[in-house]
Scaffold this motif. Structure first.
Motif, PDB file in Angstrom:
ATOM      1  N   GLY A  10       0.913  -1.252   0.033  1.00  0.00           N
ATOM      2  CA  GLY A  10       0.059  -0.092   0.192  1.00  0.00           C
ATOM      3  C   GLY A  10       0.905   1.334  -0.151  1.00  0.00           C
ATOM      4  O   GLY A  10       2.320   1.121  -0.063  1.00  0.00           O
ATOM      5  N   ALA A  11       0.105   2.289   0.026  1.00  0.00           N
ATOM      6  CA  ALA A  11       1.007   3.713   0.303  1.00  0.00           C
ATOM      7  C   ALA A  11       1.529   3.671   1.576  1.00  0.00           C
ATOM      8  O   ALA A  11       1.044   3.342   2.625  1.00  0.00           O
ATOM      9  CB  ALA A  11      -0.157   4.784  -0.100  1.00  0.00           C
ATOM     10  N   LYS A  12       2.671   4.371   1.359  1.00  0.00           N
ATOM     11  CA  LYS A  12       3.329   4.857   2.967  1.00  0.00           C
ATOM     12  C   LYS A  12       2.327   5.481   4.137  1.00  0.00           C
ATOM     13  O   LYS A  12       2.371   5.189   5.043  1.00  0.00           O
ATOM     14  CB  LYS A  12       4.463   5.524   2.649  1.00  0.00           C
ATOM     15  CG  LYS A  12       5.640   4.828   1.991  1.00  0.00           C
ATOM     16  CD  LYS A  12       6.889   5.643   1.413  1.00  0.00           C
ATOM     17  CE  LYS A  12       7.978   4.653   0.904  1.00  0.00           C
ATOM     18  NZ  LYS A  12       9.391   5.380   0.700  1.00  0.00           N
ATOM     19  N   SER A  13       1.648   6.450   3.238  1.00  0.00           N
ATOM     20  CA  SER A  13       0.825   7.116   4.177  1.00  0.00           C
ATOM     21  C   SER A  13      -0.238   6.238   4.711  1.00  0.00           C
ATOM     22  O   SER A  13      -0.580   6.356   6.013  1.00  0.00           O
ATOM     23  CB  SER A  13       0.108   8.007   3.507  1.00  0.00           C
ATOM     24  OG  SER A  13      -0.759   7.883   2.500  1.00  0.00           O
ATOM     25  N   GLN A  40       9.058  -0.142  10.283  1.00  0.00           N
ATOM     26  CA  GLN A  40       9.892  -0.042   9.023  1.00  0.00           C
ATOM     27  C   GLN A  40      10.687  -1.234   8.544  1.00  0.00           C
ATOM     28  O   GLN A  40      10.893  -1.702   7.490  1.00  0.00           O
ATOM     29  CB  GLN A  40      10.783   1.023   8.844  1.00  0.00           C
ATOM     30  CG  GLN A  40       9.892   2.677   8.724  1.00  0.00           C
ATOM     31  CD  GLN A  40      10.809   3.853   8.935  1.00  0.00           C
ATOM     32  OE1 GLN A  40      11.093   4.468   8.088  1.00  0.00           O
ATOM     33  NE2 GLN A  40      10.840   4.313  10.207  1.00  0.00           N
ATOM     34  N   GLU A  41      11.402  -1.795   9.595  1.00  0.00           N
ATOM     35  CA  GLU A  41      12.165  -3.186   9.623  1.00  0.00           C
ATOM     36  C   GLU A  41      11.383  -4.253   9.177  1.00  0.00           C
ATOM     37  O   GLU A  41      11.641  -5.155   8.400  1.00  0.00           O
ATOM     38  CB  GLU A  41      12.664  -3.367  10.868  1.00  0.00           C
ATOM     39  CG  GLU A  41      14.065  -2.608  11.012  1.00  0.00           C
ATOM     40  CD  GLU A  41      14.749  -3.192  12.249  1.00  0.00           C
ATOM     41  OE1 GLU A  41      14.853  -4.442  12.322  1.00  0.00           O
ATOM     42  OE2 GLU A  41      15.487  -2.367  13.156  1.00  0.00           O
ATOM     43  N   GLN A  52       4.834  14.529   9.781  1.00  0.00           N
ATOM     44  CA  GLN A  52       4.305  15.569   8.768  1.00  0.00           C
ATOM     45  C   GLN A  52       2.972  14.788   8.325  1.00  0.00           C
ATOM     46  O   GLN A  52       1.931  15.532   8.211  1.00  0.00           O
ATOM     47  CB  GLN A  52       5.236  15.908   7.743  1.00  0.00           C
ATOM     48  CG  GLN A  52       4.456  16.675   6.621  1.00  0.00           C
ATOM     49  CD  GLN A  52       5.537  17.055   5.492  1.00  0.00           C
ATOM     50  OE1 GLN A  52       6.502  16.479   5.473  1.00  0.00           O
ATOM     51  NE2 GLN A  52       5.179  18.046   4.715  1.00  0.00           N
ATOM     52  N   ALA A  53       3.079  13.389   7.794  1.00  0.00           N
ATOM     53  CA  ALA A  53       1.796  12.777   7.525  1.00  0.00           C
ATOM     54  C   ALA A  53       0.788  12.726   8.634  1.00  0.00           C
ATOM     55  O   ALA A  53      -0.365  12.610   8.272  1.00  0.00           O
ATOM     56  CB  ALA A  53       2.506  11.167   7.112  1.00  0.00           C
ATOM     57  N   LYS A  67      -9.381   7.564   6.301  1.00  0.00           N
ATOM     58  CA  LYS A  67      -9.627   7.079   4.901  1.00  0.00           C
ATOM     59  C   LYS A  67      -9.217   5.595   4.656  1.00  0.00           C
ATOM     60  O   LYS A  67      -9.876   4.821   4.176  1.00  0.00           O
ATOM     61  CB  LYS A  67      -8.834   7.985   3.835  1.00  0.00           C
ATOM     62  CG  LYS A  67      -9.147   7.665   2.160  1.00  0.00           C
ATOM     63  CD  LYS A  67      -8.681   8.771   1.515  1.00  0.00           C
ATOM     64  CE  LYS A  67      -7.335   9.036   1.417  1.00  0.00           C
ATOM     65  NZ  LYS A  67      -6.981  10.203   0.354  1.00  0.00           N
ATOM     66  N   PHE A  68      -8.019   5.074   4.968  1.00  0.00           N
ATOM     67  CA  PHE A  68      -7.663   3.942   4.983  1.00  0.00           C
ATOM     68  C   PHE A  68      -8.260   2.983   5.675  1.00  0.00           C
ATOM     69  O   PHE A  68      -8.666   1.647   5.562  1.00  0.00           O
ATOM     70  CB  PHE A  68      -5.912   3.866   4.956  1.00  0.00           C
ATOM     71  CG  PHE A  68      -5.357   2.533   5.042  1.00  0.00           C
ATOM     72  CD1 PHE A  68      -5.592   1.831   3.626  1.00  0.00           C
ATOM     73  CD2 PHE A  68      -4.579   1.818   5.926  1.00  0.00           C
ATOM     74  CE1 PHE A  68      -4.904   0.416   3.466  1.00  0.00           C
ATOM     75  CE2 PHE A  68      -3.997   0.531   5.878  1.00  0.00           C
ATOM     76  CZ  PHE A  68      -4.110  -0.174   4.539  1.00  0.00           C
TER      77      PHE A  68
END
Length: 88
Positions: A10-13, A40-41, A52-53, A67-68
């Motif tokens: 999926g998207a990183k966000s 992340q690992e 920021q996200a 949304k997700f």
């Protein structure tokens, strides 16, 4: 250390939204920075600008604020309904 075979498609966000929701719900405990480092690992992905996200999530309108997560809920609901219909 063994490298994870999991990959996020999926998207990183979306991964940031999911992780933040798990943190806020108490499913993941610890320092937010440490949790995101582990995520992340696990998924072999680099998440940039996490703060920021998260700030952007806070500025979404009410219809799109999760949304997700809303998409995940709808997808799981459809799956459950289709399984129930097949079992009738």
């Amino acid at each position: 250390m063994k490298r994870s075979k999991l990959k996020w498609y999926g998207a990183k966000s979306e991964l940031i939204e999911l992780t933040k929701a798990l943190i806020e719900n108490g499913n993941l405990k610890g320092k937010q920075e440490d949790i995101f480092n582990e995520i992340q690992e696990v998924f072999n992905i680099e998440l940039n600008n996490i703060d920021q996200a998260i700030t952007k999530f806070n500025t979404r309108n009410q219809e799109n604020e999760t949304k997700f997560l809303d998409t995940l809920k709808n997808t799981l609901s459809k799956y459950i309904k289709s399984k129930l219909e097949k079992n009738r």
